[in-house]
Structures are given as structure tokens and as C-alpha cells.
Design a protein around this motif. Structure first.
Motif, PDB file in Angstrom:
ATOM      1  N   VAL A  57       1.052  -1.090  -0.064  1.00 25.64           N
ATOM      2  CA  VAL A  57      -0.132  -0.027  -0.012  1.00 25.64           C
ATOM      3  C   VAL A  57       0.883   1.437   0.115  1.00 25.64           C
ATOM      4  CG1 VAL A  57      -1.585   1.210   1.343  1.00 25.64           C
ATOM      5  CG2 VAL A  57      -1.865  -1.165   1.171  1.00 25.64           C
ATOM      6  N   LEU A  58       1.987   1.472   0.728  1.00 23.10           N
ATOM      7  CA  LEU A  58       2.913   2.473   0.857  1.00 23.10           C
ATOM      8  C   LEU A  58       3.383   2.733  -0.447  1.00 23.10           C
ATOM      9  CD1 LEU A  58       4.373   1.887   4.378  1.00 23.10           C
ATOM     10  CD2 LEU A  58       2.903   3.520   3.797  1.00 23.10           C
ATOM     11  N   LEU A  59       3.878   1.752  -1.154  1.00 24.70           N
ATOM     12  CA  LEU A  59       4.571   1.715  -2.471  1.00 24.70           C
ATOM     13  C   LEU A  59       3.566   2.163  -3.647  1.00 24.70           C
ATOM     14  CD1 LEU A  59       7.008  -1.149  -2.622  1.00 24.70           C
ATOM     15  CD2 LEU A  59       7.497   1.082  -2.134  1.00 24.70           C
ATOM     16  N   ALA A  60       2.365   1.791  -3.626  1.00 21.11           N
ATOM     17  CA  ALA A  60       1.254   1.898  -4.357  1.00 21.11           C
ATOM     18  C   ALA A  60       0.838   3.611  -4.105  1.00 21.11           C
ATOM     19  CB  ALA A  60      -0.008   1.232  -4.202  1.00 21.11           C
ATOM     20  N   ALA A  61       0.818   4.024  -2.941  1.00 24.49           N
ATOM     21  CA  ALA A  61       0.490   5.561  -2.839  1.00 24.49           C
ATOM     22  C   ALA A  61       1.730   6.376  -3.205  1.00 24.49           C
ATOM     23  CB  ALA A  61       0.233   5.776  -1.095  1.00 24.49           C
ATOM     24  N   GLN A  62       3.017   5.945  -3.500  1.00 22.76           N
ATOM     25  CA  GLN A  62       3.948   6.704  -3.992  1.00 22.76           C
ATOM     26  C   GLN A  62       4.156   6.588  -5.600  1.00 22.76           C
ATOM     27  OE1 GLN A  62       7.444   5.153  -2.500  1.00 22.76           O
ATOM     28  NE2 GLN A  62       6.867   5.440  -0.275  1.00 22.76           N
ATOM     29  N   GLY A  63       3.131   5.865  -6.211  1.00 25.13           N
ATOM     30  CA  GLY A  63       2.820   5.939  -7.636  1.00 25.13           C
ATOM     31  C   GLY A  63       3.708   4.512  -8.211  1.00 25.13           C
ATOM     32  N   TRP A  64       3.949   3.685  -7.733  1.00 21.96           N
ATOM     33  CA  TRP A  64       4.387   2.502  -8.042  1.00 21.96           C
ATOM     34  C   TRP A  64       3.392   1.538  -8.716  1.00 21.96           C
ATOM     35  CZ3 TRP A  64       9.121  -0.594  -6.075  1.00 21.96           C
ATOM     36  CH2 TRP A  64      10.239   0.457  -5.458  1.00 21.96           C
ATOM     37  N   SER A  65       3.768   0.732  -9.850  1.00 19.23           N
ATOM     38  CA  SER A  65       2.850   0.056 -10.650  1.00 19.23           C
ATOM     39  C   SER A  65       2.735  -1.272  -9.954  1.00 19.23           C
ATOM     40  CB  SER A  65       3.469   0.085 -12.228  1.00 19.23           C
ATOM     41  OG  SER A  65       4.600  -0.637 -12.109  1.00 19.23           O
ATOM     42  N   ASN A  66       2.007  -2.082 -10.335  1.00 17.59           N
ATOM     43  CA  ASN A  66       1.739  -3.459  -9.691  1.00 17.59           C
ATOM     44  C   ASN A  66       2.988  -4.093 -10.034  1.00 17.59           C
ATOM     45  OD1 ASN A  66      -0.616  -2.647  -8.602  1.00 17.59           O
ATOM     46  ND2 ASN A  66      -1.895  -3.767 -10.298  1.00 17.59           N
ATOM     47  N   THR A  67       3.349  -3.919 -11.291  1.00 16.74           N
ATOM     48  CA  THR A  67       4.416  -4.832 -11.730  1.00 16.74           C
ATOM     49  C   THR A  67       5.880  -4.613 -10.800  1.00 16.74           C
ATOM     50  OG1 THR A  67       3.640  -5.081 -14.147  1.00 16.74           O
ATOM     51  CG2 THR A  67       6.043  -5.637 -13.708  1.00 16.74           C
ATOM     52  N   ALA A  68       6.091  -3.076 -10.752  1.00 12.52           N
ATOM     53  CA  ALA A  68       7.224  -2.868  -9.991  1.00 12.52           C
ATOM     54  C   ALA A  68       7.194  -3.146  -8.607  1.00 12.52           C
ATOM     55  CB  ALA A  68       7.296  -1.200  -9.998  1.00 12.52           C
ATOM     56  N   ILE A  69       6.009  -3.116  -8.161  1.00 10.84           N
ATOM     57  CA  ILE A  69       5.922  -3.794  -6.529  1.00 10.84           C
ATOM     58  C   ILE A  69       6.206  -5.104  -6.450  1.00 10.84           C
ATOM     59  CG2 ILE A  69       4.178  -3.926  -4.560  1.00 10.84           C
ATOM     60  CD1 ILE A  69       2.900  -1.179  -5.271  1.00 10.84           C
ATOM     61  N   ALA A  70       5.563  -5.777  -7.442  1.00 13.46           N
ATOM     62  CA  ALA A  70       5.627  -7.241  -7.266  1.00 13.46           C
ATOM     63  C   ALA A  70       7.076  -7.559  -7.580  1.00 13.46           C
ATOM     64  CB  ALA A  70       4.711  -8.073  -8.645  1.00 13.46           C
ATOM     65  N   GLY A  71       7.835  -6.944  -8.297  1.00 14.66           N
ATOM     66  CA  GLY A  71       9.081  -7.333  -8.705  1.00 14.66           C
ATOM     67  C   GLY A  71       9.933  -7.061  -7.357  1.00 14.66           C
ATOM     68  N   SER A  72       9.610  -6.073  -6.675  1.00 15.90           N
ATOM     69  CA  SER A  72      10.330  -5.549  -5.544  1.00 15.90           C
ATOM     70  C   SER A  72      10.271  -6.580  -4.642  1.00 15.90           C
ATOM     71  CB  SER A  72      10.046  -4.203  -5.054  1.00 15.90           C
ATOM     72  OG  SER A  72      10.801  -3.799  -3.935  1.00 15.90           O
ATOM     73  N   LEU A  73       9.048  -6.870  -4.279  1.00 18.31           N
ATOM     74  CA  LEU A  73       8.569  -7.797  -3.024  1.00 18.31           C
ATOM     75  C   LEU A  73       8.863  -9.247  -3.391  1.00 18.31           C
ATOM     76  CD1 LEU A  73       5.517  -5.782  -1.514  1.00 18.31           C
ATOM     77  CD2 LEU A  73       8.148  -5.612  -0.970  1.00 18.31           C
ATOM     78  N   GLY A  74       8.772  -9.542  -4.738  1.00 22.14           N
ATOM     79  CA  GLY A  74       9.028 -11.042  -5.214  1.00 22.14           C
ATOM     80  C   GLY A  74       7.628 -11.517  -5.052  1.00 22.14           C
ATOM     81  N   VAL A  75       6.525 -11.188  -5.337  1.00 23.62           N
ATOM     82  CA  VAL A  75       5.317 -11.770  -5.026  1.00 23.62           C
ATOM     83  C   VAL A  75       4.638 -11.591  -6.763  1.00 23.62           C
ATOM     84  CG1 VAL A  75       4.867 -11.272  -2.810  1.00 23.62           C
ATOM     85  CG2 VAL A  75       4.070  -9.636  -4.594  1.00 23.62           C
ATOM     86  N   CYS A  76       3.657 -12.068  -6.958  1.00 27.73           N
ATOM     87  CA  CYS A  76       2.894 -12.191  -8.319  1.00 27.73           C
ATOM     88  C   CYS A  76       2.084 -10.582  -8.417  1.00 27.73           C
ATOM     89  CB  CYS A  76       1.986 -13.272  -8.433  1.00 27.73           C
ATOM     90  SG  CYS A  76       0.690 -13.482  -7.634  1.00 27.73           S
ATOM     91  N   CYS A  77       2.065 -10.232  -9.536  1.00 31.51           N
ATOM     92  CA  CYS A  77       1.155  -8.996  -9.876  1.00 31.51           C
ATOM     93  C   CYS A  77      -0.234  -9.100  -9.228  1.00 31.51           C
ATOM     94  CB  CYS A  77       1.291  -8.462 -11.242  1.00 31.51           C
ATOM     95  SG  CYS A  77       2.971  -8.138 -11.751  1.00 31.51           S
ATOM     96  N   ASP A  78      -0.883 -10.389  -9.457  1.00 30.98           N
ATOM     97  CA  ASP A  78      -2.361 -10.422  -8.921  1.00 30.98           C
ATOM     98  C   ASP A  78      -2.396 -10.300  -7.516  1.00 30.98           C
ATOM     99  OD1 ASP A  78      -3.063 -11.174 -11.579  1.00 30.98           O
ATOM    100  OD2 ASP A  78      -2.976 -13.159 -11.309  1.00 30.98           O
ATOM    101  N   THR A  79      -1.362 -10.638  -6.810  1.00 30.71           N
ATOM    102  CA  THR A  79      -1.216 -10.202  -5.336  1.00 30.71           C
ATOM    103  C   THR A  79      -1.302  -8.723  -4.990  1.00 30.71           C
ATOM    104  OG1 THR A  79      -0.295 -12.512  -4.899  1.00 30.71           O
ATOM    105  CG2 THR A  79      -0.401 -10.718  -3.098  1.00 30.71           C
ATOM    106  N   VAL A  80      -0.629  -8.394  -5.486  1.00 29.31           N
ATOM    107  CA  VAL A  80      -0.659  -6.645  -5.582  1.00 29.31           C
ATOM    108  C   VAL A  80      -1.938  -5.980  -5.894  1.00 29.31           C
ATOM    109  CG1 VAL A  80       0.747  -4.560  -5.968  1.00 29.31           C
ATOM    110  CG2 VAL A  80       1.868  -6.638  -6.038  1.00 29.31           C
ATOM    111  N   ALA A  81      -2.421  -6.477  -7.109  1.00 29.78           N
ATOM    112  CA  ALA A  81      -3.796  -5.985  -7.379  1.00 29.78           C
ATOM    113  C   ALA A  81      -4.657  -6.091  -6.484  1.00 29.78           C
ATOM    114  CB  ALA A  81      -4.170  -6.355  -8.872  1.00 29.78           C
ATOM    115  N   LYS A  82      -4.641  -7.398  -5.886  1.00 27.11           N
ATOM    116  CA  LYS A  82      -5.812  -7.677  -4.880  1.00 27.11           C
ATOM    117  C   LYS A  82      -5.801  -6.736  -3.680  1.00 27.11           C
ATOM    118  CE  LYS A  82      -5.338 -11.195  -2.020  1.00 27.11           C
ATOM    119  NZ  LYS A  82      -5.340 -12.498  -1.684  1.00 27.11           N
ATOM    120  N   TRP A  83      -4.621  -6.670  -2.996  1.00 27.51           N
ATOM    121  CA  TRP A  83      -4.518  -5.689  -1.890  1.00 27.51           C
ATOM    122  C   TRP A  83      -4.886  -4.087  -2.083  1.00 27.51           C
ATOM    123  CZ3 TRP A  83      -5.666  -8.074   2.150  1.00 27.51           C
ATOM    124  CH2 TRP A  83      -5.302  -9.698   2.243  1.00 27.51           C
ATOM    125  N   ARG A  84      -4.329  -3.809  -3.416  1.00 24.90           N
ATOM    126  CA  ARG A  84      -4.483  -2.530  -3.816  1.00 24.90           C
ATOM    127  C   ARG A  84      -6.232  -2.200  -3.840  1.00 24.90           C
ATOM    128  NH1 ARG A  84      -1.779   1.436  -7.323  1.00 24.90           N
ATOM    129  NH2 ARG A  84       0.069   0.007  -7.682  1.00 24.90           N
TER     130      ARG A  84
END
Length: 273
Positions: A50-77
Motif C-alpha cells: 500500500v505504501l509503494l502504491a501510494a508513491q505511484g509504483w505500478s503493480n509490476t514494479a511492486i511485485a518485482g520488488s517484493l518477490g510476489v505476483c502481480c495479481d497479489t499486489v492488485a488484490k490488496w490495492r
């Protein structure tokens, strides 16, 4: 458009359509939760999303930084966008394992615990959890049950069939007449007449054969994580008798301790109560 298609587009787009804007209070709360040592790892990871998403990061960038899939980032966003707040980052309620026992079976076990064991033709004065579990199986209430399960169900209703309290029935045929005289005295009445100011109602009793013991070593007072210690060895100092009387209407106690009179002064007396 289905949710799966929307999630795929969100993960592939450089910036998600679910933009997140945090208030200063929300940002401080999330930063404190992410840095707390007692925060579960899965919750801390969602907070970082959530913090990275609030900084304007995309789902792909957040997923790559945390080592999770994009669907997981999209769900919590999406969950945060739907209901901003810490409850949105918690796990959803799960149905769990289906119960093995029906509510009717639970009620039957509790009803059995409320009946004397003699009604089940058992030579028991009172129930115990293991005996209840065996009787439940014998009665066909259920095919298998443990004593711990029975104990947990009884604890929910504060039922303790292994404890008992005794009482006595009044067998004196003249109890009503005697009780009426006592009650009249408590009400400052005697033979239908009120008591005078210089008349008292005294309730007296005695405690006999109190063992006077002297410990060989002084007792140790209780301390931190330590109970009081009392020496087992003692010297006998005979026995004492305590006589006490209670002024019913003035709430005053009269007591006296006296030495035992010589044998020549002792006599058998019949006390009338």
C-alpha cells in the motif's frame, strides 16, 4: 469485463487504475505497523504494498520488488481502495473445518451432565469428564468423543458436575415453634410484648478443643513467586476453649479465654439452648 481481465490489465499497466492516496495519519500508522517487530510478516508485506502504491509504483514494479505476483499486489490495492484502513489488510474469514458434532448432540451431552449418574445405572456419586464421555458413547449420542471435548462444552455453561454442595433437611417436628421464638427475639419481641430498653438478646456459642501449637521454627512470610512456608514440627501446648457471645441488636461481640479450672471444680452441666 471480468475481474481476472481487470487484474491482468492492472498488473501490465505502468500505473494502476486503482490510485491510492493516504492521509498523513494513515501514512504514519502504516509506517509504524511496517516497522513494528510484532507485526506478522504477511501483514507487513501488505502494508509495504500500500505504501509503494501510494508513491505511484505500478503493480509490476511492486511485485518485482517484493518477490510476489502481480495479481497479489492488485488484490490488496483494490481492498485498500474499497475500504481504506488496517482491517482491509487482514485475512478474510474462512469457513474452516466443518463441525463434527451437531448442536443437538452438544445439548444432549450438557443435559446428561445435569442428571445424576445413578439415573444411568452407574455406581457413581457424581460425574467426571471421562465418565461422561463413555456414557455419551454408550447412550448412542455420538460414536466418538473425548473427555477434553466434554470438559470444554461444560465449561462454556459453567457446568461442574464433579463438584457438589450438601445440605440437611429439618427433621424436628417442633421446628416452626422454636424458629418463631427466635425470630421474635430478633425482632425484639417476647410473647407478643416488645422488649424493654434494658433487655438484651445475646447469641452465644463455644469453640472447644482448639489445639494450641507452638512451631519449632518461625514461619516465613510469602515473597515474590514464593508461598508462605510453615515448619511442620511443633510443640503441643494443650487445648483451649473459646466462648463468644454476640449482641444481636448492637452488633457487638463478647469473647473470653480462661484457664481450665482444677479437676475438683469441674462438673457436668446441661446447657439449654
Amino acid at each position: 469485463m471480468t475481474d481476472e481481465t481487470s487484474e491482468l490489465e492492472d498488473s501490465m499497466s505502468p500505473v494502476s487504475a486503482d490510485q491510492i492516496t493516504l492521509t498523513p495519519a494513515q501514512r504514519v500508522e502504516l509506517l509504524q505497523l511496517a516497522g513494528a517487530g510484532r507485526t506478522p510478516q504477511r501483514v507487513a508485506q501488505r502494508v509495504v504494498m500500500v505504501l509503494l502504491a501510494a508513491q505511484g509504483w505500478s503493480n509490476t514494479a511492486i511485485a518485482g520488488s517484493l518477490g510476489v505476483c502481480c495479481d497479489t499486489v492488485a488484490k490488496w490495492r483494490r481492498r485498500w481502495r474499497a475500504a481504506p484502513g488496517l482491517p482491509a489488510l487482514g485475512d478474510a474469514k474462512r469457513s474452516g473445518r466443518p463441525p463434527r458434532f451437531t448442536p443437538v448432540q452438544v445439548a444432549q451431552v450438557k443435559a446428561l451432565a445435569c442428571r445424576p449418574a445413578a439415573e444411568s445405572a452407574l455406581p457413581l456419586s457424581r460425574w467426571s469428564a471421562p465418565e461422561l464421555a463413555r456414557q455419551v458413547i454408550t447412550d448412542g449420542i455420538c460414536s466418538r468423543i473425548s473427555a477434553s471435548t466434554v470438559r470444554r462444552w461444560l465449561d462454556q455453561e459453567a457446568l461442574k458436575p464433579w463438584q457438589y454442595q450438601s445440605w440437611i433437611f429439618v427433621t424436628d417436628p417442633n421446628f416452626a415453634t422454636k424458629a418463631q421464638r427466635v425470630l421474635e427475639l430478633y425482632g425484639r419481641q417476647w410473647d407478643g410484648e416488645p422488649l424493654a430498653g434494658d433487655e438484651f438478646v445475646i447469641s452465644a456459642d463455644e469453640k472447644t478443643s482448639i489445639q494450641a501449637r507452638c512451631r519449632c521454627h518461625p514461619s516465613l512470610a510469602p515473597g515474590s513467586a514464593r508461598m508462605m512456608r510453615v515448619n511442620h514440627d511443633y510443640h503441643r501446648r494443650g487445648a483451649v476453649a473459646y466462648l463468644a457471645a454476640y449482641d444481636v441488636h448492637r452488633a457487638k461481640v463478647f469473647g473470653r479465654c480462661a484457664r481450665t479450672p482444677p479437676a475438683s471444680c469441674r462438673s457436668n452441666r446441661s446447657w439449654r439452648r
